[in-house]
Design a protein around this motif. Structure first.
Motif, PDB file in Angstrom:
ATOM      1  N   SER A 114      50.655   8.057   6.301  1.00  0.00           N
ATOM      2  CA  SER A 114      51.424   7.425   5.220  1.00  0.00           C
ATOM      3  C   SER A 114      50.590   7.382   3.945  1.00  0.00           C
ATOM      4  N   THR A 115      49.878   8.448   3.673  1.00  0.00           N
ATOM      5  CA  THR A 115      49.032   8.529   2.488  1.00  0.00           C
ATOM      6  C   THR A 115      49.856   9.010   1.298  1.00  0.00           C
ATOM      7  N   CYS A 116      49.199   9.218   0.152  1.00  0.00           N
ATOM      8  CA  CYS A 116      49.876   9.846  -0.981  1.00  0.00           C
ATOM      9  C   CYS A 116      50.242  11.279  -0.606  1.00  0.00           C
ATOM     10  N   GLU A 117      51.260  11.814  -1.250  1.00  0.00           N
ATOM     11  CA  GLU A 117      51.845  13.079  -0.817  1.00  0.00           C
ATOM     12  C   GLU A 117      50.878  14.257  -0.846  1.00  0.00           C
ATOM     13  N   HIS A 118      49.942  14.265  -1.770  1.00  0.00           N
ATOM     14  CA  HIS A 118      49.060  15.422  -1.894  1.00  0.00           C
ATOM     15  C   HIS A 118      48.032  15.507  -0.768  1.00  0.00           C
ATOM     16  N   THR A 119      47.941  14.470   0.074  1.00  0.00           N
ATOM     17  CA  THR A 119      47.006  14.513   1.203  1.00  0.00           C
ATOM     18  C   THR A 119      47.708  14.544   2.557  1.00  0.00           C
ATOM     19  N   HIS A 120      49.038  14.588   2.581  1.00  0.00           N
ATOM     20  CA  HIS A 120      49.762  14.596   3.854  1.00  0.00           C
ATOM     21  C   HIS A 120      49.300  15.727   4.769  1.00  0.00           C
ATOM     22  N   ALA A 121      49.265  16.943   4.251  1.00  0.00           N
ATOM     23  CA  ALA A 121      48.905  18.090   5.084  1.00  0.00           C
ATOM     24  C   ALA A 121      47.469  17.994   5.579  1.00  0.00           C
ATOM     25  N   PHE A 122      46.577  17.487   4.741  1.00  0.00           N
ATOM     26  CA  PHE A 122      45.161  17.408   5.095  1.00  0.00           C
ATOM     27  C   PHE A 122      44.909  16.377   6.192  1.00  0.00           C
ATOM     28  N   ALA A 123      45.721  15.337   6.236  1.00  0.00           N
ATOM     29  CA  ALA A 123      45.589  14.334   7.289  1.00  0.00           C
ATOM     30  C   ALA A 123      46.295  14.767   8.568  1.00  0.00           C
ATOM     31  N   THR A 124      47.343  15.586   8.431  1.00  0.00           N
ATOM     32  CA  THR A 124      48.159  15.995   9.575  1.00  0.00           C
ATOM     33  C   THR A 124      47.568  17.161  10.349  1.00  0.00           C
ATOM     34  N   LEU A 125      47.048  18.160   9.653  1.00  0.00           N
ATOM     35  CA  LEU A 125      46.588  19.383  10.311  1.00  0.00           C
ATOM     36  C   LEU A 125      45.528  19.143  11.384  1.00  0.00           C
ATOM     37  N   PRO A 126      44.442  18.398  11.112  1.00  0.00           N
ATOM     38  CA  PRO A 126      43.439  18.199  12.165  1.00  0.00           C
ATOM     39  C   PRO A 126      43.982  17.459  13.376  1.00  0.00           C
ATOM     40  N   ALA A 127      44.963  16.576  13.162  1.00  0.00           N
ATOM     41  CA  ALA A 127      45.573  15.874  14.294  1.00  0.00           C
ATOM     42  C   ALA A 127      46.267  16.868  15.215  1.00  0.00           C
ATOM     43  N   LEU A 128      47.015  17.792  14.642  1.00  0.00           N
ATOM     44  CA  LEU A 128      47.704  18.806  15.437  1.00  0.00           C
ATOM     45  C   LEU A 128      46.706  19.717  16.140  1.00  0.00           C
ATOM     46  N   ILE A 144      54.977  24.710  -0.197  1.00  0.00           N
ATOM     47  CA  ILE A 144      55.587  25.535   0.845  1.00  0.00           C
ATOM     48  C   ILE A 144      54.539  26.118   1.783  1.00  0.00           C
ATOM     49  N   TRP A 145      53.439  26.621   1.227  1.00  0.00           N
ATOM     50  CA  TRP A 145      52.429  27.238   2.089  1.00  0.00           C
ATOM     51  C   TRP A 145      51.841  26.220   3.060  1.00  0.00           C
ATOM     52  N   GLU A 146      51.573  25.005   2.582  1.00  0.00           N
ATOM     53  CA  GLU A 146      51.068  23.961   3.471  1.00  0.00           C
ATOM     54  C   GLU A 146      52.061  23.690   4.598  1.00  0.00           C
ATOM     55  N   ALA A 147      53.357  23.687   4.271  1.00  0.00           N
ATOM     56  CA  ALA A 147      54.385  23.431   5.285  1.00  0.00           C
ATOM     57  C   ALA A 147      54.364  24.500   6.368  1.00  0.00           C
ATOM     58  N   ARG A 148      54.142  25.742   5.973  1.00  0.00           N
ATOM     59  CA  ARG A 148      54.089  26.829   6.954  1.00  0.00           C
ATOM     60  C   ARG A 148      52.882  26.682   7.870  1.00  0.00           C
ATOM     61  N   VAL A 149      51.749  26.266   7.302  1.00  0.00           N
ATOM     62  CA  VAL A 149      50.547  26.050   8.115  1.00  0.00           C
ATOM     63  C   VAL A 149      50.787  24.934   9.128  1.00  0.00           C
ATOM     64  N   ILE A 150      51.395  23.841   8.681  1.00  0.00           N
ATOM     65  CA  ILE A 150      51.670  22.712   9.572  1.00  0.00           C
ATOM     66  C   ILE A 150      52.667  23.109  10.653  1.00  0.00           C
ATOM     67  N   ARG A 151      53.692  23.864  10.286  1.00  0.00           N
ATOM     68  CA  ARG A 151      54.693  24.308  11.263  1.00  0.00           C
ATOM     69  C   ARG A 151      54.047  25.140  12.360  1.00  0.00           C
ATOM     70  N   GLU A 152      53.185  26.068  11.983  1.00  0.00           N
ATOM     71  CA  GLU A 152      52.518  26.920  12.966  1.00  0.00           C
ATOM     72  C   GLU A 152      51.585  26.107  13.854  1.00  0.00           C
ATOM     73  N   ALA A 153      50.869  25.155  13.261  1.00  0.00           N
ATOM     74  CA  ALA A 153      49.948  24.322  14.038  1.00  0.00           C
ATOM     75  C   ALA A 153      50.708  23.449  15.026  1.00  0.00           C
ATOM     76  N   ALA A 154      51.866  22.921  14.610  1.00  0.00           N
ATOM     77  CA  ALA A 154      52.671  22.075  15.492  1.00  0.00           C
ATOM     78  C   ALA A 154      53.223  22.879  16.661  1.00  0.00           C
ATOM     79  N   ALA A 155      53.662  24.107  16.382  1.00  0.00           N
ATOM     80  CA  ALA A 155      54.196  24.962  17.447  1.00  0.00           C
ATOM     81  C   ALA A 155      53.107  25.294  18.461  1.00  0.00           C
ATOM     82  N   LYS A 156      51.908  25.530  17.980  1.00  0.00           N
ATOM     83  CA  LYS A 156      50.794  25.861  18.859  1.00  0.00           C
ATOM     84  C   LYS A 156      50.368  24.656  19.685  1.00  0.00           C
ATOM     85  N   ALA A 157      50.392  23.469  19.076  1.00  0.00           N
ATOM     86  CA  ALA A 157      49.950  22.258  19.777  1.00  0.00           C
ATOM     87  C   ALA A 157      50.956  21.800  20.817  1.00  0.00           C
TER      88      ALA A 157
END
Length: 266
Positions: A114-128, A144-157
């Protein structure tokens, strides 16, 4: 429809793919812990151990939704928010820097971001990458690019994930989805979306008309004293560094600036 101010958007400072992945994985401790087995078949009577990243504003509301679980870690760049919440969870470890919580990944099963929006991906990716379940406040990412990285990481996890658009869980929204999916309203060929406020580039008169707390026309040049409770360097995170100014903090003022938020639509 409102838009973010573009006066502070400098493409030369856009985070590269290498720095994004490096800062969110190796720097956060993923290289140390590797990729643990995905949590499966957990006893439904057990409680989850949860790490809260961001406990002020929406973070406080999200915490209320999971407080019946085991809150093992609390993290916020704002010491005032952190100390206030920590009083209610005396057994939870506290951190100011969310990267450090991943150095103790065995302490939690899931994270709520629940951080500021510009750090959402950075906090989420290592968790996945560490096989942790994730609930991330909207918007999921800042681009958009960050969203694609998160989507791929979530699918893999293969873990449980959810983005926090709370109103979409309300009965009325579910009813509309049901009406469309069952064909009760016929074939939908067009949808109209609107908002009643502008969180972005607007004059003082426009701000008053919309009962808004901030009007933005130019990026401020003045430097104000950083509040004692705030770690400004950690708050800026991956965004280009700039002097502190009260037009950015506290939230939701930062929504108006492209480096930190995504404007009205987010």
């Amino acid at each position: 429809m409102g838009k973010c101010s573009t006066s502070d958007h400098n493409t030369s400072h856009v985070v590269s793919r290498r720095s994004f992945l490096g800062a969110s994985a190796v720097g956060a401790g993923a290289a140390v812990f590797g990729f643990p087995a995905i949590v499966r078949g957990q006893n439904l009577n057990d409680k989850l151990n949860i790490a809260m990243i961001g406990v002020g504003g929406r973070g406080s509301g999200n915490l209320g939704g999971v407080q019946s679980e085991n809150i093992t870690v609390l993290c916020d760049v704002n010491a005032k928010n952190l100390n206030n919440i920590a009083q209610h969870f005396p057994k939870a470890r506290t951190e100011r820097d969310f990267r450090k919580i991943y150095d103790h990944a065995d302490e939690f099963d899931a994270v709520v971001v629940s951080t500021c929006e510009h750090t959402h991906a950075f906090a989420t990716l290592p968790a996945l990458q560490l096989g942790k379940h994730v609930y991330c406040e909207k918007p999921l990412t800042h681009g958009i690019w960050e969203a694609r990285v998160i989507r791929e990481a979530a699918a893999k996890a293969g873990v449980a994930t959810q983005m926090g658009t709370q109103i979409h869980a309300e009965k009325n929204y579910r009813r509309v989805v049901e009406l469309i999916q069952t064909g009760a309203v016929g074939k939908v060929s067009e949808a109209h979306v609107w908002v009643g406020r502008a969180w972005g580039w607007q004059s003082e008169e426009e701000a008053k008309k919309g009962n808004d707390i901030v009007f933005v026309q130019e990026r401020p040049k003045d430097e104000h004293p950083v509040p004692e409770e705030l770690d400004w360097d950690l708050w800026i995170g991956p965004a280009p560094m700039r002097p502190f100014n009260e037009v950015y903090f506290p939230g939701p003022k930062w929504y108006r600036w492209w480096d930190f938020g995504s404007g009205t639509m987010s």
